[in-house]
Design an enzyme around this catalytic site. Structure first.
Site, PDB file in Angstrom:
ATOM      1  CB  SER A   1      -0.951  -0.049   1.201  1.00 15.77           C
ATOM      2  OG  SER A   1      -1.992   0.867   1.075  1.00 15.77           O
TER       3      SER A   1
ATOM      4  CG  ASP B   1      -6.116  -2.850  -3.698  1.00 16.95           C
ATOM      5  OD1 ASP B   1      -6.559  -2.013  -2.890  1.00 16.95           O
ATOM      6  OD2 ASP B   1      -5.053  -3.471  -3.522  1.00 16.95           O
TER       7      ASP B   1
ATOM      8  CG  HIS C   1      -5.530  -2.629   0.555  1.00 18.51           C
ATOM      9  ND1 HIS C   1      -5.066  -2.142  -0.648  1.00 18.51           N
ATOM     10  CD2 HIS C   1      -4.853  -1.948   1.521  1.00 18.51           C
ATOM     11  CE1 HIS C   1      -4.155  -1.207  -0.418  1.00 18.51           C
ATOM     12  NE2 HIS C   1      -4.005  -1.077   0.883  1.00 18.51           N
TER      13      HIS C   1
END
Length: 518
Positions: free
Chosen positions: A232, A459, A487
């Site tokens: 991320s 996502d 995610h």
């Protein structure tokens, strides 16, 4: 906002929710792109760019770290880093490290440095709580290393206000001028509190500085080249590092990638659409399955809208969560967003919605609190403060409230459930005391070895097109596509995990365009 790698038990929680918190205060999955089956066509893995490689940079001068036993085989250390890399005379900040030494010292490769996301996610908590979730071979041959980026958790932490319950009580999707005025007043007060308490350090918390700290960490660990796994927001740290120090990389894997060329409006627009698509998928799945707690006789979407409108009018009591707090639209929105990070959290959200429909917000509160960094004793981590401080330095933000309102109006077409919440997410940056430092731009990392980028078609916090874009920008980018919601891909797909493990361990570069499923 990006995402943090957390949830699912507590250790698995950490490995499933990659702070964003898009680890984020109120974080902000697209549909499968229109390619062949949603999968990027395969092609040979690119090698280093044919353009001239940058001249080698001098090694940073670092003091040796003093590692101490911090329990359960973990070792901890602190290292000083320049507060301002452009002017080292401005003093230093402290970056805290943790490592789990390689179990097989004879076959040890070096250190595998990881970042779970955020901004604001603690790499120390990530390793301490989740190290055993990583494959045995990684733990045998690498020191697993985590760090709290500057400003986060234990590393010269930024603190704005101690109790964020008041902020959580605000409606993040204002319906009238009064609610918008409350958001604006809060944004001003919050920015002023951050300046008052952190004036000395506030200008020095950008991702560029974190990437330079990462090179100090590499040198402190004794590795001539960095082996890095970022999730991320950790992918933005990684791509920034690659642009700055391309020849100092041994292997780099970026899962749940951020496109560093996006400005703030495009960044939030992508996230709004991604969360909207994920919510629709969740509600559609509930409508199809009578076993879903929020089945609502096949009308889950309609029931959801009715429930959200009801909570917007009247907050819910929490009799099974202490009963002292009520759940309004702010905490409800956080719970919904937090659950979207992992498909494994969807059944819990369905149960929370059904309980809320019966007039009890207890389960909604229990989902929302960890997502917002609220602890059981009522104290907050500095997750939200660090998130905001970094975001306001990384993205030039509008200063006129009317601009954010215009964003909300445009986003309503693609993300009606999240348009306002996402559009006003960064309102504090409009009043931030320090101007943004980073200019969004493409990265090339000329001279770097193959850098593996992972994107998931559904996502929630880092939309799939961002991974495609980053893999194409990088002179040596290699793309892995995971089909599925949630995610990041490493914990969700054995195919992704096996490909990344082989790359990190043996430098076996996966085929560009490798297609994986959940």
């Amino acid at each position: 906002m990006s995402g943090t790698h957390r949830r699912r038990g507590r250790a698995p929680v950490l490995l499933a929710l990659l702070l964003v918190f898009g680890c984020a205060p109120t974080p902000l999955p697209p549909d499968v792109p229109a390619t062949s089956g949603g999968i990027v066509a395969s092609s040979p893995a690119p090698g280093p760019s044919s353009a001239s490689s940058p001249a080698p940079l001098p090694e940073p001068t670092v003091a040796s770290a003093h590692w101490t036993d911090c329990g359960k085989r973990f070792q901890c250390a602190s290292i000083p880093v320049p507060r301002d890399y452009r002017d080292p005379s401005r003093g230093s900040l402290t970056v805290e490290l943790i490592r789990l030494p390689a179990a097989n010292r004879a076959k040890r490769i070096g250190a595998l440095v990881m970042n779970p996301g955020g901004p604001g996610g603690s790499g120390i908590e990530f390793i301490r709580e989740g190290a055993e979730q990583f494959p045995r071979e990684l733990r045998l041959r690498f020191d697993l290393v985590g760090f709290d980026p500057r400003g986060v958790n234990s590393s010269s932490p930024v603190r704005c206000i101690e109790n964020l319950d008041g902020r959580a009580a605000l409606d993040p999707s204002p319906d009238d001028a009064q609610e918008l005025a409350a958001l604006v007043a809060d944004a001003k007060a919050y920015a002023a509190a951050c300046e008052k308490r952190n004036g000395v350090n506030l200008p020095y918390l950008s991702t560029d500085a974190v990437a330079r700290d990462l090179d100090r960490i590499r040198a402190t660990l004794g590795d001539s080249k960095l082996t890095y796994l970022g999730f991320s927001y950790g992918t933005l740290i990684g791509s920034t590092y690659a642009e700055l120090f391309p020849t100092r990389i041994r292997a780099m894997a970026l899962d749940g990638a951020i496109d560093p060329s996006l400005d703030l409006e495009a960044f939030r627009a992508g996230q709004a659409a991604a969360f909207e698509a994920s919510l629709r998928a969740f509600l559609a799945g509930c409508a199809k399955r009578a076993s879903c707690a929020f089945h609502e006789e096949g009308r889950s979407a309609r029931a959801f809208d009715t429930l959200m409108a009801s909570i917007d009018r009247t907050s819910l009591p929490t009799p099974h969560a202490g009963g002292r707090r009520r759940v309004g639209p702010g905490l409800t929105s956080s719970a919904v967003l937090g659950a979207m990070y992992s498909v494994g959290s969807w059944p819990t959200l369905a149960a929370a919605l059904e309980l809320a429909k019966a007039g009890d917000g207890s389960l909604m509160l229990l989902i929302s609190d960890p997502f917002r960094g609220r602890k059981e004793n009522g104290a907050y981590s500095n997750q939200q403060d660090a998130y905001t401080a970094n975001t306001c330095l990384d993205f030039p933000a509008p200063t006129a409230v009317a601009t954010y309102s215009a964003w909300a109006a445009r986003l309503r077409k693609v993300a009606p459930h999240f348009a306002k919440q996402v559009a006003y997410n960064d309102l504090s940056c409009a009043y931030w005391a320090v101007p943004a430092e980073r200019t969004p731009a493409r990265v090339r990392a000329i001279g770097a070895p193959p850098i593996v980028v992972v994107g998931s078609t559904g996502d929630t916090a880092t939309p799939y097109p961002w991974a495609v874009a980053l893999s194409k920008q990088l002179s040596s980018g290699v793309l892995i596509t995971r089909t599925g919601y949630g995610h990041t891909g490493y914990q969700a797909s054995s195919c992704v995990r096996e490909a990344l493990d082989a790359y990190l361990l043996d430098l076996k570069v996966p085929r560009n365009g490798l297609a994986c499923s959940s």
